[in-house]
Design a protein around this motif. Sequence first.
Motif, mmCIF file in Angstrom:
data_model
loop_
_atom_site.group_PDB
_atom_site.id
_atom_site.type_symbol
_atom_site.label_atom_id
_atom_site.label_comp_id
_atom_site.label_asym_id
_atom_site.label_seq_id
_atom_site.Cartn_x
_atom_site.Cartn_y
_atom_site.Cartn_z
ATOM 1 N N THR A 79 45.565 -138.629 5.077
ATOM 2 C CA THR A 79 45.838 -138.560 3.729
ATOM 3 C C THR A 79 45.915 -139.676 2.815
ATOM 4 O O THR A 79 45.606 -139.661 1.885
ATOM 5 N N LYS A 82 42.413 -140.343 1.975
ATOM 6 C CA LYS A 82 41.931 -139.377 1.121
ATOM 7 C C LYS A 82 42.506 -139.434 -0.132
ATOM 8 O O LYS A 82 41.738 -139.368 -1.369
ATOM 9 N N ASP A 85 40.743 -142.544 -1.815
ATOM 10 C CA ASP A 85 39.282 -142.063 -1.911
ATOM 11 C C ASP A 85 38.269 -143.217 -1.195
ATOM 12 O O ASP A 85 37.446 -143.851 -1.698
ATOM 13 N N ARG A 163 45.851 -131.858 1.906
ATOM 14 C CA ARG A 163 45.328 -132.625 0.637
ATOM 15 C C ARG A 163 45.930 -133.896 0.379
ATOM 16 O O ARG A 163 45.225 -134.795 0.011
ATOM 17 N N ASN A 164 47.264 -133.999 0.664
ATOM 18 C CA ASN A 164 48.019 -135.125 0.527
ATOM 19 C C ASN A 164 49.125 -135.542 1.436
ATOM 20 O O ASN A 164 49.440 -134.465 2.272
ATOM 21 N N THR A 259 37.350 -132.940 4.686
ATOM 22 C CA THR A 259 37.281 -134.214 3.833
ATOM 23 C C THR A 259 36.131 -134.243 2.944
ATOM 24 O O THR A 259 35.487 -135.423 2.438
ATOM 25 N N PRO A 262 37.968 -135.524 -0.821
ATOM 26 C CA PRO A 262 38.969 -136.288 -0.422
ATOM 27 C C PRO A 262 40.003 -136.787 -1.426
ATOM 28 O O PRO A 262 41.310 -136.994 -1.134
ATOM 29 N N SER A 263 39.547 -136.728 -2.608
ATOM 30 C CA SER A 263 40.396 -137.257 -3.795
ATOM 31 C C SER A 263 41.453 -136.200 -3.936
ATOM 32 O O SER A 263 41.267 -134.831 -3.992
#
Length: 520
Positions: A79, A82, A85, A163-164, A259, A262-263
Motif C-alpha cells: 500500500t 500504491k 504511485d 486501497r491504502n 493494482t 494504485p494512486s
Amino acid sequence: MFTGILALLERSLRVDARAWTPHLARAGLMVAIYLAVVQVQATAFVFGAPGLRFFASIVYLNLTFMTLLGFGFFSTAITEEKEEDTLGLMQMAGINPLGILLGKVGGRLLQALLLIVVQYPFTLLSITLGGVADAQVRAAYVGLTAYLLFLAGWGVLCSTVSRNSRAATRLMVLGLIAYWLLPYFAGQYYGSLVRGGMSSHTWLGLLLDWLSSSCVYLQTGVIMTTGGVESPWSVQAITNPLGGVCCLLLSWAVFDRYTQNPSAEPVSRGWLSRRRGQFRWLNPGRPQLNPFVWKDFHFAAGGVANSLVRLACYLSLFGVVWLLALSWGGEQYVVQMYLGFMLPVLAIDASLLVSRSLHDEMRGQTLSALVMLPTSIPFVVYSKLAGALLGMLPGLLCFLATLFGTPEGDKIRDNILQSDPSGTQLGEMALMFSYLFLLPHLSAAYALLVRWGAVPLAIGTLFALITLQTFVIRLVSSSAGNVLSPALARLFWAIAGANILLCIGCHLFVLRRFRKLAER
C-alpha cells in the motif's frame, strides 16, 4: 525476476540498516529480556519454577511485538507503493508481480526474523534457572517463527487487496481476531462434545481439534503448562507457514486486479459523506463555528456514519464478551469483563484517531498552509485533535452507560471506594488510567515522526515502559513486605504523575514538531 527481487531486498536491507528504529527495537527487546531476568532472580525465593516464568514472559512479549509488527510493518508493504504511485515504475523496470511481492516482504520478514535470532541464546537461560525443558524452548520458537511467516503472508495479502495502509491495517486486525476467536470457540465446542460422550476420532472431532491447535496463542499455553513436548512440529507450526504461503500465492494471483489504479487520495472524505435522499443527514454539510473541528470530525473520524458504525461495534463487543463469559462459566462477571475490555479499546481508538488526524496533514502536504492561517499553531493542533476525538463519543457513552446504569457497575464503584483503607487500589487505578491516557499522546508524537505504524510503535513503547515500572513496583513491594502498604500507594501515585509529565512532554513535542515540519 530474481534480479528485481535482489534489488528490492538489497534496498530494503540498506534502508533498515541505516535507520534507527530497527536497531532500537532490538535493543529494547534485549533490555526487556534483561529486566525479566532480574525480576525472576529477585522473586525466585517467593515463586517456584523461575525459569518457566522467565520463559513465559519472553514468549508472550515476543507474541505482542510480532502482532504489533504485523500491523505496522507487513500490512504496508504494497500500500505504501500504491500511495506513492511507484508500482508502475517497478513494472516498467521489468519486475513482475511475484518479484515485487517477494522483494517487498522479504526484507521485512528478514528483519523480523532477526528479532527472534538475536534473543534465542539469552532465552536458553530459562533452562539453567529451572522449570523449563529444552524441547519446550525449541517448540516455542518454532511456533513463533511459524506465526511470523503467517503474519507476513496475511499482511502482504491485506496490503495487496486494500486501497491504502489504513484499510490494510483494519483488514489485518479483523483477520487476526478471527485467527484467535475461531480456534478458541472450536476448542470450547470440541471439549463440550467430548464431555458429552462423542468420540474424538470422528471427522468433526478431528476437524475441531485441528482447528483449535492452529492458533499460536493457544498452542503457547499448551507448551507452557506441560512438562515437555514430544516434537516442536505441532499443528500450529505446520499450518501457519502453509497459510502464509497460500496468502502470498493469492496475492500474486490478484495483484494485477487490485493494482491497476494504485494512486489513493491523501485524505479520505469519510463514509457516506455524499449521500442523497433519506441519507442526506449523513452529509458533512458546511463548517459552523470551528472549521478545524468540523473537518477532522468528518474526514479523520468518519463523521456521523462512522460514529454509528463504532456504536454498533461497541455493542457487538458486549455480545462477544458475553459469549466468552459463558464459555468460562462466569456469567456474573460479564459487566466487569466488558468494562475491562472497553478501557484498552477506547485508548487504542483514541490513538488511531489522533494519529490519523496528524498523519493526514503530512500525507496531504498541508502543514505549511495551516501555519499560514491567522490562528496560532496550538489552536490549530488542539482543534484538529478535538474534532478527531469526537469519534470516541459512542465508546464513551457505552462505557459510562455500563458503569453507571447497571447494578453490577454500582457494585464495582462501591467496592473500589469502600474497601481500600490504604489507598493502594485507588493508586493502582490512577496508574492504569495514566497508561491509557499516555497511549494517545505517544501515538500523536510518533505520527509526526514515522511514515507508518505510529500506533503499534506507541503500544510497543508503552509495553516497555510498563515493564520497567512494574519491575520498580515489585522491588518496592518485596522490600515493603505488605502489598497494601501506604508506601506502595504513594509509589503508584508517583509513577502515575511521572506518566502525566510524559504526556505534557508529548504535547510540547507535537507543537514543536508540527511547526518544524510546516517550515520545510
